[in-house]
Design a protein around this motif. Structure first.
Motif, PDB file in Angstrom:
ATOM      1  N   GLU A 122      60.869  24.606  -3.314  1.00 56.07           N
ATOM      2  CA  GLU A 122      59.743  25.367  -3.279  1.00 56.07           C
ATOM      3  C   GLU A 122      59.615  25.980  -1.683  1.00 56.07           C
ATOM      4  O   GLU A 122      59.576  25.203  -1.004  1.00 56.07           O
ATOM      5  N   PRO A 135      66.484  29.217  -5.171  1.00 59.01           N
ATOM      6  CA  PRO A 135      66.266  28.387  -6.054  1.00 59.01           C
ATOM      7  C   PRO A 135      66.387  27.145  -5.471  1.00 59.01           C
ATOM      8  O   PRO A 135      66.929  26.753  -4.562  1.00 59.01           O
ATOM      9  N   GLY A 136      65.894  25.922  -6.206  1.00 57.07           N
ATOM     10  CA  GLY A 136      66.076  24.481  -5.833  1.00 57.07           C
ATOM     11  C   GLY A 136      65.099  23.903  -5.160  1.00 57.07           C
ATOM     12  O   GLY A 136      64.983  22.623  -4.773  1.00 57.07           O
TER      13      GLY A 136
END
Length: 214
Positions: free
Chosen positions: A47, A44-45
């Motif tokens: 792309e 996450p966080g």
């Protein structure tokens, strides 16, 4: 507009995991990265996009390889540049998004004919930071000259550029600010670097409007 490192090589090609390199990229100022190879684990966080590289000796082989399921699953399809006839032809292959390793080709192997076709087809040319960071002496100067030649063609014909660290570990990754400085060595302006950082986003989402940041 997303700021993308257009090519990193995590383990097993490199020595760092996808998650570690993606988090490092986020800390260096990037919104997204293209992982060459397996990008199944997407932290996450930031792309994480999947990239596939085709190294081929003929356009016929490229046309065969783009049908490979692993290539078809990729978000971005790269082809290693070759001689002048190969480069002129490969930019017309609709499945190809980016021509890479241009620094390793002969001078004029990517000429005005290839440049015009790349602009018409929306095919980008990748500028890898690895030769500038890791090469020395004549080899480094030759890479800088090749990039200056590509930049001159890009300014005339308008095909997209992408910028990749080509890093194989977190030690090879560079910040957005450092890459701006490295690109200045062959005459690329800050606005041109910003535009190149955002090209991957436009390849993935071709209908998104272009916005130039001054």
């Amino acid at each position: 507009m997303k700021i993308t490192d257009a090519g990193i090589h995590p383990y097993p090609a490199g020595d760092s995991t996808v998650a570690r390199m993606a988090l490092e990229a986020a800390g260096l100022g990037f919104d997204s990265v293209v992982v060459i190879g397996d990008a199944a684990h997407r932290p996450p966080g930031i792309e994480v996009l999947r990239g596939a590289v085709i190294g081929a000796s003929s356009v016929k082989e490229v046309l065969k390889r783009v049908r490979d399921p692993a290539v078809r699953r990729a978000d971005i399809v790269y082809v290693d540049a070759g001689d002048i006839s190969f480069n002129r032809a490969v930019v017309s292959v609709k499945e190809v998004n980016v021509v890479r390793s241009i620094h390793a080709t002969r001078r004029n192997a990517f000429d005005h004919v290839a440049a015009r076709t790349a602009a018409e087809q929306g095919v980008a040319v990748d500028i890898s930071m690895a030769p500038i960071i890791h090469l020395r002496g004549t080899k480094r100067q030759r890479a800088l000259q090749r990039y200056a030649d590509i930049l001159s063609l890009q300014r005339r014909y308008g095909f997209p550029l992408t910028i990749s660290s080509d890093a194989r570990s977190i030690l090879g990754q560079r910040s957005v600010r450092e890459i701006r400085g490295l690109c200045a060595l062959f005459g690329m302006t800050g606005a041109e670097v910003t535009e190149a950082f955002s090209s991957v986003g436009r390849i993935v989402e071709p209908h998104r409007p272009v916005r130039v940041v001054e």
